[in-house]
Design an enzyme around this catalytic site. Structure first.
Site, short mmCIF file in Angstrom:
data_model
loop_
_atom_site.label_atom_id
_atom_site.label_comp_id
_atom_site.label_asym_id
_atom_site.label_seq_id
_atom_site.Cartn_x
_atom_site.Cartn_y
_atom_site.Cartn_z
N ASP A 270 0.82 -1.26 0.41
CA ASP A 270 -0.18 -0.01 -0.22
C ASP A 270 0.77 1.40 0.02
O ASP A 270 0.01 2.09 0.27
CB ASP A 270 -0.93 -0.12 1.61
N ARG B 202 0.35 -1.69 7.50
CA ARG B 202 1.26 -0.56 7.05
C ARG B 202 2.40 -0.28 7.87
O ARG B 202 2.70 0.68 7.10
CB ARG B 202 -0.13 0.46 6.80
N ARG C 76 -9.61 5.15 11.12
CA ARG C 76 -8.07 5.57 11.21
C ARG C 76 -7.25 6.07 12.32
O ARG C 76 -7.52 6.26 13.19
CB ARG C 76 -7.85 5.07 9.95
N HIS D 166 -11.08 7.88 4.79
CA HIS D 166 -10.27 8.11 5.32
C HIS D 166 -10.86 9.55 4.74
O HIS D 166 -11.97 9.22 3.53
CB HIS D 166 -8.78 7.98 4.69
N CYS E 14 -5.39 9.85 -3.31
CA CYS E 14 -4.61 9.22 -2.01
C CYS E 14 -3.02 8.62 -2.67
O CYS E 14 -1.95 8.34 -1.67
CB CYS E 14 -5.60 7.40 -2.41
N1 ARG Z 1 -5.02 0.20 1.11
C1 ARG Z 1 -4.97 1.50 1.14
C2 ARG Z 1 -5.40 1.84 3.62
O1 ARG Z 1 -6.48 0.83 3.56
C3 ARG Z 1 -5.52 2.70 0.63
C4 ARG Z 1 -4.99 3.71 1.56
C5 ARG Z 1 -5.93 5.39 0.81
N2 ARG Z 1 -5.32 6.05 1.13
C6 ARG Z 1 -5.64 7.16 1.13
N3 ARG Z 1 -5.75 8.70 1.37
N4 ARG Z 1 -7.20 6.55 1.27
O2 ARG Z 1 -4.90 2.01 3.92
#
Ligand code: ARG
Length: 300
Positions: A95, A120, A170, A199, A293
């Protein structure tokens, strides 16, 4: 050199606009500002775990197509006269292509990130070392869980800045407090409630100094009220455009790079004087990402 290229491109845009009388009056007012972006090539991009509702292990990613789509995005920024810097992708961090999650930088001060999911976690130090070598005024390691520009969006400029801060999936409220302390700017906390929009940058796009576009249903009632008060002139996106990642958009104040599938939002942008530039990022969408993203703005 870059500036000259930028201005000549603007001239080209202006000529195009004059050929479209229906939008000419509103478009003339929007001004692009050259930006400095950080991107990470999708060298190790894949879907190997599931941390958001878009990721599906049964749906394979085409790495070559992902690379071509990402190259197109990068080339759009370059053609618009923006600077694009690159961070090397790290094997085992699929990612990492989502550079927006690599930090929050404004006025030359950067805050690093701390990911919510262990999958991550390894990206944080890679982005932090890049930021340390980027000639910024300060770089601070994060104490609280925050996923950078995925959840923090800077609105306005100079003394007039404020930071919109997402939470719910998050980035934590503790990180909002950390950002308030570090940057000394007003931070407006917004609560996300739909897991598809995990996000802030999937549910809200900053278009220029004071105008945003957002999908109200992604927020709880109190945050919707806050957004209505702060941005009475906002563009409200449809459920359909939100679901194709239309709000995961990158604006330079005039050109707005967004999913080509967000057709109504593109019309709304045009009506408001912006120039939408559609991109196809279908492969990155399989991991829950779009144009924004993939893009971290370095505000030096
Ligand atoms: N697979 C990643 C996650 O879930 C995607 C991140 C996307 N980034 C963003 N800025 N929305 O963290």
């Amino acid at each position: 050199m870059a500036l000259i290229a930028f201005e000549s491109r603007l001239t080209v845009c202006f000529v195009t606009i004059l050929l479209e009388p229906s939008t000419a009056t509103s478009v003339v007012g929007r001004r692009a500002r050259p930006r400095r972006y950080l991107m990470c090539p999708p060298d190790h991009f894949a879907v190997t775990y599931v941390i958001n509702p878009w990721m599906n292990l049964a749906e394979p990613v085409d790495p070559a197509l992902a690379r071509r789509q990402w190259d197109v995005l990068r080339q759009i920024y370059l053609d618009l006269g923006h600077t694009v810097e690159l961070i090397a992708a790290v094997p085992g961090l699929p990612d990492m292509v989502f550079a927006a999650n690599g930090g929050l930088i404004t006025d030359g001060h950067a805050l690093g990130v701390r990911f919510a999911h262990p999958e991550r976690a390894g990206e944080a130090s890679a982005y932090l070392s890049w930021l340390r070598g980027a000639g910024l005024r300060s770089v601070t390691e994060a104490e609280q869980v925050n996923e950078g520009e995925g959840d923090f969006l800077v609105v306005g400029g100079g003394r007039d800045q404020l930071i919109l801060a997402g939470t719910g999936f998050r980035t934590t409220p503790g990180a909002h407090a950390e950002v308030t302390r570090l940057f000394g700017l007003p931070v407006v906390s917004l609560r996300l409630v739909d897991p598809r929009f995990y996000h802030l940058d999937t549910a809200l796009a900053v278009l220029d100094e004071h105008i945003v576009a957002y999908y109200p249903e992604a927020f709880n009632a109190a945050s919707r009220r806050t957004l209505r008060q702060l941005f009475p002139d906002a563009i409200l996106a449809t459920a359909r455009d939100a679901a194709v990642f239309g709000l995961n958009a990158v604006s330079d104040g005039r050109h707005v790079v967004l999913s080509e599938r967000a057709t109504r939002l593109s019309e709304q942008l045009r009506e408001r004087g912006y120039q939408p530039i559609g991109v196809d990022l279908s492969e990155l969408h399989k991991a829950g990402g779009g144009a924004k993203c993939c893009t971290l703005e370095i505000r030096s």
